[in-house]
Motif scaffolding. Structure first.
Motif, mmCIF file in Angstrom:
data_model
loop_
_atom_site.group_PDB
_atom_site.id
_atom_site.type_symbol
_atom_site.label_atom_id
_atom_site.label_comp_id
_atom_site.label_asym_id
_atom_site.label_seq_id
_atom_site.Cartn_x
_atom_site.Cartn_y
_atom_site.Cartn_z
ATOM 1 N N LEU A 22 42.985 34.851 34.636
ATOM 2 C CA LEU A 22 41.586 35.146 34.946
ATOM 3 C C LEU A 22 41.318 35.140 36.446
ATOM 4 O O LEU A 22 40.413 35.828 36.921
ATOM 5 C CB LEU A 22 40.669 34.123 34.255
ATOM 6 N N MET A 25 41.446 38.599 38.053
ATOM 7 C CA MET A 25 40.589 39.664 37.543
ATOM 8 C C MET A 25 39.575 40.186 38.562
ATOM 9 O O MET A 25 39.415 41.396 38.703
ATOM 10 C CB MET A 25 39.908 39.209 36.251
ATOM 11 N N THR A 161 48.695 38.638 30.688
ATOM 12 C CA THR A 161 47.885 38.982 31.859
ATOM 13 C C THR A 161 47.521 40.458 31.905
ATOM 14 O O THR A 161 46.432 40.824 32.366
ATOM 15 C CB THR A 161 48.642 38.598 33.144
ATOM 16 N N CYS A 164 44.307 41.385 30.272
ATOM 17 C CA CYS A 164 43.210 40.745 31.005
ATOM 18 C C CYS A 164 42.827 41.568 32.227
ATOM 19 O O CYS A 164 41.642 41.775 32.509
ATOM 20 C CB CYS A 164 43.622 39.337 31.434
ATOM 21 N N ALA A 168 39.283 43.842 33.384
ATOM 22 C CA ALA A 168 38.552 43.323 34.539
ATOM 23 C C ALA A 168 37.411 44.237 35.015
ATOM 24 O O ALA A 168 36.292 43.754 35.249
ATOM 25 C CB ALA A 168 39.520 43.039 35.682
#
Length: 214
Positions: A22, A25, A161, A164, A168
């Motif tokens: 995170l 992002m 990842t 994720c 974003a």
């Protein structure tokens, strides 16, 4: 649960928390907000691949690198703790950490491919915490199966990842700058806690070796 499976689960969870997908992002969204989905995917793949390669190299040769420079694991942990505390402090103020990207690195990241490698892949994703973690896990591994699980954990963390990062830009549009700042501050607090834990572990190990702890 077998010892090898338990070690693999611990390796993945520890690396995932420290790797913290995170945290990358907002940076990724800022870099690729106007890109096509195809270009965005290429940037994400290159950044994630870079981070996996870096972690694999340090898992394989990290202890030799530390030995060559006469650096103890405890010293690396303490240094990483200080760095993480600084990163978390910057995140609490909702600003990009100076530890992660310097002005020169930002200027050199003008092209899509270059900023996918630096600063996204290294050191935003494969930062000091992730490097310390894979070195420590590789040192704790008993047998080939457990060592292989360290490499597998690095690959799986990268695989988690990738989606994720692809989400974003949509999150940036949905949350807005204020929402992202709130998330960044929350993650900053967690990163600072991880840094403090690194410091406690490193200093505690040193004191224990001196006979003042444990």
């Amino acid at each position: 649960m077998s010892a090898d499976l338990a070690f693999a689960v611990v390796a993945f969870t520890k690396l995932l928390v420290v790797y913290n997908p995170l945290s990358a992002m907002p940076m990724f969204a800022a870099f690729t907000i106007e890109d096509t989905t195809r270009d965005r995917l290429r940037v994400a793949l290159l950044g994630v691949t870079t981070s996996i390669i870096v972690m694999a190299v340090f898992a394989f040769a990290g202890h030799w690198i530390l030995d060559f420079f006469s650096i103890t694991t405890e010293a690396f942990q303490i240094a990483a703790g200080v760095i993480f505390f600084g990163i978390g402090s910057d995140m609490l103020q909702a600003k990009r950490s100076r530890v992660k990207t310097t002005r020169r690195e930002q200027d050199e990241a003008a092209s899509r491919d270059s900023h996918a490698i630096i600063p996204l892949g290294l050191p935003t994703l494969a930062g000091p915490g992730a490097i310390v973690t894979v070195i420590a896990l590789a040192g704790l591994a008993e047998g080939g199966a457990q060592l292989a699980s360290v490499y597998l954990a690095a690959f799986l963390v990268g695989s988690v990842t990738l989606p994720c990062l692809m989400l974003a830009p949509a999150m940036l549009r949905a949350l807005g700058r204020t929402g992202l700042n709130v998330v960044t501050r929350i993650m900053g607090l967690l990163v600072m806690v991880v840094g403090v834990q690194f410091l406690i572990n490193g200093v505690g190990s040193v004191l224990e070796s001196w006979g003042y702890w444990g």
